[in-house]
Design a protein around this motif. Structure first.
Motif, PDB file in Angstrom:
ATOM      1  N   HIS A  32      31.040  66.102  85.529  1.00 54.35           N
ATOM      2  CA  HIS A  32      30.581  65.122  85.628  1.00 54.35           C
ATOM      3  C   HIS A  32      30.390  64.071  84.165  1.00 54.35           C
ATOM      4  N   PHE A  33      30.884  63.326  83.281  1.00 57.09           N
ATOM      5  CA  PHE A  33      29.896  62.850  82.517  1.00 57.09           C
ATOM      6  C   PHE A  33      29.538  61.247  82.371  1.00 57.09           C
ATOM      7  N   PRO A  34      28.457  61.288  81.498  1.00 56.77           N
ATOM      8  CA  PRO A  34      28.112  59.384  81.907  1.00 56.77           C
ATOM      9  C   PRO A  34      28.406  58.830  81.283  1.00 56.77           C
ATOM     10  N   LEU A  35      29.238  57.280  81.412  1.00 60.95           N
ATOM     11  CA  LEU A  35      29.791  56.297  80.761  1.00 60.95           C
ATOM     12  C   LEU A  35      29.669  55.667  80.782  1.00 60.95           C
ATOM     13  N   TYR A  36      30.249  54.258  79.480  1.00 59.79           N
ATOM     14  CA  TYR A  36      30.059  52.605  80.359  1.00 59.79           C
ATOM     15  C   TYR A  36      31.802  52.704  79.917  1.00 59.79           C
ATOM     16  N   TYR A  37      32.560  52.038  80.645  1.00 56.18           N
ATOM     17  CA  TYR A  37      33.709  51.331  80.857  1.00 56.18           C
ATOM     18  C   TYR A  37      33.507  49.607  80.439  1.00 56.18           C
ATOM     19  N   MET A  38      33.976  49.471  78.974  1.00 60.05           N
ATOM     20  CA  MET A  38      33.719  48.038  78.272  1.00 60.05           C
ATOM     21  C   MET A  38      35.126  47.617  77.712  1.00 60.05           C
ATOM     22  N   ARG A  39      34.819  46.228  77.348  1.00 62.02           N
ATOM     23  CA  ARG A  39      35.676  45.887  77.052  1.00 62.02           C
ATOM     24  C   ARG A  39      35.144  44.744  75.369  1.00 62.02           C
ATOM     25  N   GLY A  40      35.632  45.132  74.584  1.00 57.42           N
ATOM     26  CA  GLY A  40      34.348  44.215  73.538  1.00 57.42           C
ATOM     27  C   GLY A  40      35.554  43.798  72.637  1.00 57.42           C
ATOM     28  N   GLY A  41      35.638  41.701  72.460  1.00 57.14           N
ATOM     29  CA  GLY A  41      37.186  41.020  72.311  1.00 57.14           C
ATOM     30  C   GLY A  41      38.217  41.713  72.952  1.00 57.14           C
ATOM     31  N   THR A  42      39.434  41.832  72.244  1.00 61.46           N
ATOM     32  CA  THR A  42      40.313  42.557  72.915  1.00 61.46           C
ATOM     33  C   THR A  42      40.940  43.383  72.836  1.00 61.46           C
ATOM     34  N   THR A 310      50.011  31.923  59.925  1.00 63.13           N
ATOM     35  CA  THR A 310      50.545  32.478  61.297  1.00 63.13           C
ATOM     36  C   THR A 310      50.402  33.472  60.498  1.00 63.13           C
ATOM     37  N   VAL A 311      50.778  34.378  61.323  1.00 58.92           N
ATOM     38  CA  VAL A 311      50.376  35.953  61.441  1.00 58.92           C
ATOM     39  C   VAL A 311      50.121  37.224  62.675  1.00 58.92           C
ATOM     40  N   ARG A 312      51.273  37.536  62.118  1.00 63.00           N
ATOM     41  CA  ARG A 312      51.986  38.436  63.401  1.00 63.00           C
ATOM     42  C   ARG A 312      51.347  40.176  62.556  1.00 63.00           C
ATOM     43  N   TYR A 313      50.464  40.708  63.404  1.00 65.14           N
ATOM     44  CA  TYR A 313      49.559  42.258  63.050  1.00 65.14           C
ATOM     45  C   TYR A 313      50.122  43.636  63.766  1.00 65.14           C
ATOM     46  N   PHE A 314      50.178  44.533  62.440  1.00 66.52           N
ATOM     47  CA  PHE A 314      50.890  45.313  63.868  1.00 66.52           C
ATOM     48  C   PHE A 314      49.818  46.571  62.776  1.00 66.52           C
ATOM     49  N   THR A 315      49.538  47.593  64.341  1.00 64.57           N
ATOM     50  CA  THR A 315      48.596  48.391  64.630  1.00 64.57           C
ATOM     51  C   THR A 315      48.692  49.790  63.264  1.00 64.57           C
ATOM     52  N   PRO A 316      49.698  50.544  63.189  1.00 62.40           N
ATOM     53  CA  PRO A 316      51.208  49.999  62.669  1.00 62.40           C
ATOM     54  C   PRO A 316      52.613  49.971  63.535  1.00 62.40           C
ATOM     55  N   SER A 318      52.921  49.453  66.199  1.00 61.78           N
ATOM     56  CA  SER A 318      53.556  48.227  67.204  1.00 61.78           C
ATOM     57  C   SER A 318      53.086  46.986  66.961  1.00 61.78           C
ATOM     58  N   ALA A 319      54.132  46.077  67.174  1.00 58.72           N
ATOM     59  CA  ALA A 319      52.763  44.390  67.313  1.00 58.72           C
ATOM     60  C   ALA A 319      52.085  44.203  68.197  1.00 58.72           C
ATOM     61  N   HIS A 320      50.440  44.105  67.862  1.00 56.33           N
ATOM     62  CA  HIS A 320      49.192  44.032  68.650  1.00 56.33           C
ATOM     63  C   HIS A 320      49.151  42.409  69.271  1.00 56.33           C
ATOM     64  N   ASN A 321      49.119  42.344  69.994  1.00 57.68           N
ATOM     65  CA  ASN A 321      48.746  40.953  71.270  1.00 57.68           C
ATOM     66  C   ASN A 321      47.740  39.725  71.142  1.00 57.68           C
ATOM     67  N   SER A 322      47.727  40.449  70.007  1.00 56.18           N
ATOM     68  CA  SER A 322      46.723  39.013  68.660  1.00 56.18           C
ATOM     69  C   SER A 322      46.073  39.371  67.913  1.00 56.18           C
ATOM     70  N   LEU A 323      44.800  40.112  67.221  1.00 52.06           N
ATOM     71  CA  LEU A 323      44.488  39.838  65.433  1.00 52.06           C
ATOM     72  C   LEU A 323      43.313  40.565  65.824  1.00 52.06           C
ATOM     73  N   ALA A 324      43.653  42.389  65.334  1.00 53.57           N
ATOM     74  CA  ALA A 324      42.287  42.850  65.042  1.00 53.57           C
ATOM     75  C   ALA A 324      40.883  42.157  63.973  1.00 53.57           C
ATOM     76  N   VAL A 325      40.235  42.105  64.148  1.00 56.76           N
ATOM     77  CA  VAL A 325      39.066  41.338  63.610  1.00 56.76           C
ATOM     78  C   VAL A 325      39.169  42.060  62.170  1.00 56.76           C
ATOM     79  N   THR A 326      39.121  43.337  62.641  1.00 54.20           N
ATOM     80  CA  THR A 326      38.953  44.205  60.748  1.00 54.20           C
ATOM     81  C   THR A 326      40.019  43.850  59.868  1.00 54.20           C
ATOM     82  N   GLY A 327      41.258  43.386  61.012  1.00 58.86           N
ATOM     83  CA  GLY A 327      42.491  42.917  59.751  1.00 58.86           C
ATOM     84  C   GLY A 327      42.588  41.226  60.015  1.00 58.86           C
ATOM     85  N   GLY A 328      41.981  40.497  60.381  1.00 61.41           N
ATOM     86  CA  GLY A 328      41.795  39.487  59.681  1.00 61.41           C
ATOM     87  C   GLY A 328      40.427  39.421  58.891  1.00 61.41           C
TER      88      GLY A 328
END
Length: 420
Positions: A32-42, A310-316, A318-328
């Motif tokens: 068993h390994f300990p971890l936090y399952y989290m969301r940060g931004g999107t 207006t922007v459409r961002y790729f990860t690269p 596939s198309a991103h559902n929003s816009l990554a903040v580093t890319g932003g």
């Protein structure tokens, strides 16, 4: 936004009772390994305490793959990750490892492992601005840092990009509770907010603001601007690719002709930018074609509503559902620099001058509007960017242990040693 006194106080914050026992173990004969399952931004992923991990990179990667449900070796096309915590897209396949930083310039060190659903290969070369917002919450909850009144501030050194991020969040008096008072595009509801400021983000991968030496190039017959601010990115005009610029990610991802054209562009651009692997070797054409991380690519068009672009961002891939903040942050900087594709499309926006100033750039994307606050000034043939800031919200999904049912013999030996 740095706070030396707060940072020094956090530097040697004691771990709370029980944290040391929150460590790798055997339970009913299962690792068993300990971890936090989290969301940060999107973005979503897991956060780990780095000293818990095996020192061997091979075992570390095996453990991460098994937790996230990606292939242990090779590729498995169409993998749904139903046997792990990953969720398919690159935005939900992030693993952060956190540790105390050894030098005086930062409080914590973070390392990102970026996974892909159908590949065993792990990219250790990039950071994630969205998931980085989860790290202060993890650090507060585990006692790695102590809450300050009324703001807790800390400095996070990212080992992938060698960039320091300043994090600031409101903490309620007397404890580490962060108020759930922040909304962001792409996430329903209010959650704890974290302001992140990337220090000296120019040249995160290449050491240059304009890695090709030009503000515009032509790749595969398409005009493009290549910048490296927090992340290397290729910016192209949606209209030049026959797009309106406001298509949904689903529509873009079904357009195989467009995706193939974008791949041609980012491969040629990546070669001219001289993008390198973590080893320091130049990325090959094949590696760029299959890259899940760099360079990012985006299509821009004039604003459709009240934003600046207006922007459409790729990860690269596939198309991103929003816009990554580093890319932003990279796109926002490009909007402020004459001669770039982004500057040509941006409207109702100030430009950098020789005097340092802060400018907020509003970027319309499928999830809403991402706002980046850029501090900068024109400098010689380029610009100086002391910092770029943005606000995300974050949440903890789960904290606990994940069973590793079929570890290799070597990984099982690690757990046997850790549980003694």
């Amino acid at each position: 936004m740095s706070n030396t006194q707060a940072s020094n106080a956090n530097k040697h914050a004691p771990k709370p009772p029980g944290f040391e026992s929150f460590s790798p173990r055997l339970f009913n004969g299962v690792a068993h390994f300990p971890l936090y399952y989290m969301r940060g931004g999107t973005s979503t992923g897991i956060v780990l305490w780095e000293p818990h991990l095996p020192q061997s990179l091979e075992l570390k990667e095996e453990l991460i793959r098994r937790v996230m449900g990606v292939p242990v070796t090779g590729e498995t096309k169409g993998n749904k990750q139903i046997n792990g915590l990953g969720r398919g897209p690159a935005t939900s396949n992030k693993v952060f490892m956190l540790n105390m930083h050894e030098g005086p310039e930062a409080d914590l060190s973070s390392t990102l492992a970026q996974l892909a659903a159908d590949k065993s290969a792990i990219d250790w070369s990039v950071n994630c601005g969205n998931m980085s917002s989860a790290l202060p919450i993890y650090a507060l909850e585990t006692g790695l840092i102590q809450a300050q009144k009324p703001l807790t501030q800390l400095r996070i050194f990212n080992t992938n990009t060698k960039v320091i991020t300043d994090a600031r969040l409101s903490t309620l008096e007397g404890n580490a509770m962060v108020p759930a008072d922040t909304e962001i595009p792409g996430v329903m509801g209010e959650f704890p907010g974290v302001e992140l400021s990337l220090r000296a983000p120019i040249g995160a991968k290449t050491g240059k603001l304009f890695p090709t030496g030009n503000r515009k190039d032509v790749f595969a017959g398409v005009t493009a601007s290549c910048l490296d601010v927090a992340v290397p990115m290729v910016i192209v005009s949606a209209a030049e690719l026959g797009q309106q610029g406001d298509e949904t990610p689903d529509v873009l991802n079904r357009d195989l002709v467009l995706l193939a054209r974008l791949r041609e562009i980012w491969v040629e651009a990546g070669l001219k930018m001289g993008l390198k692997k973590r080893s320091g070797d130049l990325m090959t054409r094949t590696e760029l074609e299959n890259s899940e991380t760099v360079p990012k690519i985006c299509m821009v068009s004039p604003p459709k509503h009240s934003g600046h672009i207006t922007v459409r961002y790729f990860t690269p891939q596939s198309a991103h559902n929003s816009l990554a903040v580093t890319g932003g942050c990279c796109l926002a900087t490009a909007c402020l620099l004459p001669g770039t594709v982004a500057h040509d499309m941006a409207q109702h926006l100030s430009e950098f001058s020789k005097e340092e100033r802060e400018i907020v750039v509003e970027m319309e994307n499928p999830a809403g509007v991402l706002r980046a606050r850029i501090c900068g000034a024109l400098s010689g043939e380029g610009a100086s960017i002391p910092w770029a800031a943005y606000t995300r919200n974050t949440q903890v999904f789960m904290r606990g242990y994940v069973p590793i049912y079929t570890p290799s013999a070597e990984l099982m030996n690690f757990f046997l040693g850790a549980s003694k």
